[in-house]
Design a protein around this motif. Structure first.
Motif, PDB file in Angstrom:
ATOM      1  N   ARG A  17       0.821  -1.220   0.000  1.00 21.23           N
ATOM      2  CA  ARG A  17       0.000   0.000   0.000  1.00 21.23           C
ATOM      3  C   ARG A  17       0.850   1.264   0.000  1.00 21.23           C
ATOM      4  NH1 ARG A  17      -3.983  -3.111   4.215  1.00 21.23           N
ATOM      5  NH2 ARG A  17      -5.048  -4.335   2.596  1.00 21.23           N
ATOM      6  N   SER A  18       1.976   1.213   0.681  1.00 26.44           N
ATOM      7  CA  SER A  18       2.872   2.378   0.660  1.00 26.44           C
ATOM      8  C   SER A  18       3.482   2.553  -0.729  1.00 26.44           C
ATOM      9  CB  SER A  18       3.975   2.228   1.712  1.00 26.44           C
ATOM     10  OG  SER A  18       4.799   1.111   1.439  1.00 26.44           O
ATOM     11  N   GLN A  19       3.726   1.444  -1.417  1.00 30.70           N
ATOM     12  CA  GLN A  19       4.234   1.518  -2.793  1.00 30.70           C
ATOM     13  C   GLN A  19       3.270   2.287  -3.683  1.00 30.70           C
ATOM     14  OE1 GLN A  19       5.088  -2.299  -4.496  1.00 30.70           O
ATOM     15  NE2 GLN A  19       6.840  -2.703  -3.163  1.00 30.70           N
ATOM     16  N   LEU A  20       1.980   1.913  -3.620  1.00 31.64           N
ATOM     17  CA  LEU A  20       1.001   2.571  -4.485  1.00 31.64           C
ATOM     18  C   LEU A  20       0.846   4.043  -4.123  1.00 31.64           C
ATOM     19  CD1 LEU A  20      -1.011   2.350  -6.758  1.00 31.64           C
ATOM     20  CD2 LEU A  20      -2.751   1.630  -5.119  1.00 31.64           C
ATOM     21  N   ILE A  21       0.837   4.344  -2.837  1.00 30.07           N
ATOM     22  CA  ILE A  21       0.739   5.751  -2.425  1.00 30.07           C
ATOM     23  C   ILE A  21       1.955   6.524  -2.928  1.00 30.07           C
ATOM     24  CG2 ILE A  21       0.762   7.301  -0.421  1.00 30.07           C
ATOM     25  CD1 ILE A  21      -0.919   5.150   1.053  1.00 30.07           C
ATOM     26  N   GLY A  22       3.125   5.881  -2.884  1.00 29.91           N
ATOM     27  CA  GLY A  22       4.331   6.516  -3.417  1.00 29.91           C
ATOM     28  C   GLY A  22       4.204   6.810  -4.904  1.00 29.91           C
ATOM     29  N   TYR A  23       3.594   5.893  -5.648  1.00 29.95           N
ATOM     30  CA  TYR A  23       3.377   6.133  -7.082  1.00 29.95           C
ATOM     31  C   TYR A  23       2.422   7.308  -7.301  1.00 29.95           C
ATOM     32  CZ  TYR A  23       5.571   1.572  -7.899  1.00 29.95           C
ATOM     33  OH  TYR A  23       6.447   0.525  -7.957  1.00 29.95           O
ATOM     34  N   PHE A  24       1.433   7.449  -6.431  1.00 30.79           N
ATOM     35  CA  PHE A  24       0.526   8.596  -6.537  1.00 30.79           C
ATOM     36  C   PHE A  24       1.310   9.896  -6.425  1.00 30.79           C
ATOM     37  CE2 PHE A  24      -3.294   6.065  -4.681  1.00 30.79           C
ATOM     38  CZ  PHE A  24      -3.502   5.501  -5.923  1.00 30.79           C
ATOM     39  N   GLY A  25       2.272   9.908  -5.494  1.00 23.89           N
ATOM     40  CA  GLY A  25       3.090  11.115  -5.339  1.00 23.89           C
ATOM     41  C   GLY A  25       3.970  11.345  -6.550  1.00 23.89           C
ATOM     42  N   GLU A  26       4.620  10.260  -7.039  1.00 29.34           N
ATOM     43  CA  GLU A  26       5.520  10.393  -8.187  1.00 29.34           C
ATOM     44  C   GLU A  26       4.789  10.826  -9.450  1.00 29.34           C
ATOM     45  OE1 GLU A  26       9.033   7.172  -7.067  1.00 29.34           O
ATOM     46  OE2 GLU A  26       7.358   6.551  -8.336  1.00 29.34           O
ATOM     47  N   ALA A  27       3.497  10.527  -9.532  1.00 26.21           N
ATOM     48  CA  ALA A  27       2.715  10.896 -10.712  1.00 26.21           C
ATOM     49  C   ALA A  27       2.655  12.411 -10.905  1.00 26.21           C
ATOM     50  CB  ALA A  27       1.298  10.348 -10.593  1.00 26.21           C
ATOM     51  N   LEU A  28       2.974  13.178  -9.857  1.00 27.47           N
ATOM     52  CA  LEU A  28       2.896  14.639  -9.930  1.00 27.47           C
ATOM     53  C   LEU A  28       4.208  15.304 -10.353  1.00 27.47           C
ATOM     54  CD1 LEU A  28       0.786  15.378  -6.733  1.00 27.47           C
ATOM     55  CD2 LEU A  28      -0.005  15.041  -9.078  1.00 27.47           C
ATOM     56  N   TYR A  29       5.302  14.522 -10.332  1.00 23.32           N
ATOM     57  CA  TYR A  29       6.565  15.175 -10.708  1.00 23.32           C
ATOM     58  C   TYR A  29       7.492  14.285 -11.532  1.00 23.32           C
ATOM     59  CZ  TYR A  29       8.542  12.648  -6.659  1.00 23.32           C
ATOM     60  OH  TYR A  29       8.934  11.691  -5.767  1.00 23.32           O
ATOM     61  N   LYS A  30       7.064  13.066 -11.845  1.00 21.64           N
ATOM     62  CA  LYS A  30       7.870  12.192 -12.702  1.00 21.64           C
ATOM     63  C   LYS A  30       7.147  11.932 -14.024  1.00 21.64           C
ATOM     64  CE  LYS A  30      10.820   9.694  -9.435  1.00 21.64           C
ATOM     65  NZ  LYS A  30      11.285   8.361  -9.000  1.00 21.64           N
ATOM     66  N   VAL A  43      -7.879  20.267  -7.982  1.00 22.00           N
ATOM     67  CA  VAL A  43      -8.745  19.531  -8.907  1.00 22.00           C
ATOM     68  C   VAL A  43      -7.918  18.815  -9.956  1.00 22.00           C
ATOM     69  CG1 VAL A  43     -10.458  19.787 -10.744  1.00 22.00           C
ATOM     70  CG2 VAL A  43     -10.787  20.967  -8.571  1.00 22.00           C
ATOM     71  N   GLU A  44      -6.896  19.468 -10.476  1.00 19.20           N
ATOM     72  CA  GLU A  44      -6.034  18.858 -11.485  1.00 19.20           C
ATOM     73  C   GLU A  44      -5.265  17.664 -10.902  1.00 19.20           C
ATOM     74  OE1 GLU A  44      -4.014  17.854 -14.841  1.00 19.20           O
ATOM     75  OE2 GLU A  44      -5.729  19.220 -14.674  1.00 19.20           O
ATOM     76  N   ILE A  45      -4.775  17.837  -9.678  1.00 19.06           N
ATOM     77  CA  ILE A  45      -4.059  16.741  -9.020  1.00 19.06           C
ATOM     78  C   ILE A  45      -5.003  15.562  -8.787  1.00 19.06           C
ATOM     79  CG2 ILE A  45      -2.930  16.025  -6.876  1.00 19.06           C
ATOM     80  CD1 ILE A  45      -1.788  18.875  -6.701  1.00 19.06           C
ATOM     81  N   ALA A  46      -6.208  15.869  -8.314  1.00 19.14           N
ATOM     82  CA  ALA A  46      -7.208  14.816  -8.061  1.00 19.14           C
ATOM     83  C   ALA A  46      -7.530  14.065  -9.345  1.00 19.14           C
ATOM     84  CB  ALA A  46      -8.469  15.424  -7.479  1.00 19.14           C
ATOM     85  N   SER A  47      -7.557  14.768 -10.461  1.00 19.23           N
ATOM     86  CA  SER A  47      -7.845  14.149 -11.755  1.00 19.23           C
ATOM     87  C   SER A  47      -6.765  13.124 -12.112  1.00 19.23           C
ATOM     88  CB  SER A  47      -7.930  15.223 -12.841  1.00 19.23           C
ATOM     89  OG  SER A  47      -8.101  14.644 -14.113  1.00 19.23           O
ATOM     90  N   ARG A  48      -5.513  13.463 -11.834  1.00 15.62           N
ATOM     91  CA  ARG A  48      -4.417  12.536 -12.118  1.00 15.62           C
ATOM     92  C   ARG A  48      -4.527  11.293 -11.240  1.00 15.62           C
ATOM     93  NH1 ARG A  48       1.247  15.713 -13.360  1.00 15.62           N
ATOM     94  NH2 ARG A  48       0.403  17.360 -14.702  1.00 15.62           N
ATOM     95  N   PHE A  49      -4.851  11.499  -9.978  1.00 13.12           N
ATOM     96  CA  PHE A  49      -4.999  10.363  -9.074  1.00 13.12           C
ATOM     97  C   PHE A  49      -6.152   9.459  -9.513  1.00 13.12           C
ATOM     98  CE2 PHE A  49      -3.031  12.800  -5.279  1.00 13.12           C
ATOM     99  CZ  PHE A  49      -1.766  12.553  -5.775  1.00 13.12           C
TER     100      PHE A  49
END
Length: 282
Positions: free
Chosen positions: A50-63, A123-129
């Motif tokens: 679960r921490s892996q997936l949450i980490g990917y959510f974070g990386e989706a905003l800057y990678k 809203v834009e960040i939520a859309s990516r998630f």
């Protein structure tokens, strides 16, 4: 909205991924307790995934978005296969995945309360998630569907094998008791099994007993005729027993020229003709 804003909140999520996963685990325990559902994954194992997936959510905003989606896709496949191995249903795992949203939103709420970012940015960040979550839902469903289809196919093959049970009686002699209705597909299966088993068992006589068959049409009767002819070509004598009057009528009406020698009134008589005698127990 700026790249710096996305990077700030993305790295904050990534940095706090383990704590957020612990919060998620707590929410899941409360949720599953309410729904009387138990998950068999170890706490440390579930925390890691679960921490892996949450980490990917974070990386989706800057990678790189494609690379992150690729990682998320692999994660979804691995976890879906893991849940299958642990016997966790698709409904259960999808409910758990849906709980990621409120946990991530806690960070958003904190940032909104401190007025650090605009609503448009959130809203834009939520859309990516949402896109990432949707891909997890889709891939997890596909893996479970594939597993279900494989189980169904395997069960169908096993059922087919059970529906055509060849029983060796002695060296060179075997019986195939057919029970239930015989349609075209089953007649085809009977032919395949008959040929394979006749060769494998090196049969001289192959008895097909139809005393348990209630329905047979002319097409199936023709298939039966073809089985007899094919087995005779490879040197196997076929004996058909237990033909009911209704089935005999279908064979007659079809104009099929069965050799009278291959039809016997009952399995008992056929075995007796082949030298098998009833042994008295008195």
């Amino acid at each position: 909205m700026s790249k710096e804003e996305f990077e700030f909140i993305g790295k904050k999520i990534f940095k706090n991924r383990v704590e957020l996963a612990r919060l998620l685990n707590k929410n899941i325990r409360e949720y599953t307790k309410e729904h009387s559902e138990k998950f068999t994954l170890l706490e440390s194992e579930s925390l890691n995934y679960r921490s892996q997936l949450i980490g990917y959510f974070g990386e989706a905003l800057y990678k790189n978005e494609k690379e992150v989606f690729k990682s998320v896709g692999k994660w979804a496949k691995d976890v879906a296969n893991l849940t299958i191995r642990y016997g966790i249903s698709l409904t259960q795992i999808l409910r758990v995945i849906s709980l990621f949203r409120p946990v991530i939103w806690e960070i958003f709420t904190e940032e909104l309360e401190q007025n650090r970012f605009s609503c448009n940015t959130i809203v834009e960040i939520a859309s990516r998630f949402d896109k990432l979550i949707d891909s997890v839902f889709r891939i997890t469903g596909e893996v479970h569907d594939q597993h279900y289809n494989e189980l169904k196919k395997s069960a169908s093959i096993e059922l087919e094998e059970l529906s055509v049970p060849v029983v060796p009686i002695s060296s060179g002699i075997a019986v195939l008791p057919v029970i239930g209705s015989v349609d075209y597909d089953r007649a085809k299966r009977i032919m395949e099994v008959s040929l394979n088993e006749a060769i494998r068992l090196k049969l001289n006589y192959f008895i097909i007993d139809f005393s348990g068959v209630s329905i047979m049409d002319s097409i199936v009767a023709n298939s039966l005729f073809q089985i007899a002819k094919t087995l005779q070509l490879i040197g196997v004598e076929i004996i058909i027993t237990g033909v009911r009057p209704s089935i005999a009528h279908v064979i007659n009406r079809s104009g099929l020229d069965f050799n009278p020698k291959i039809i016997n009134s009952s399995l008992e008589n056929a075995l007796s003709d082949l030298g098998f005698k009833q042994v008295s127990t008195v």
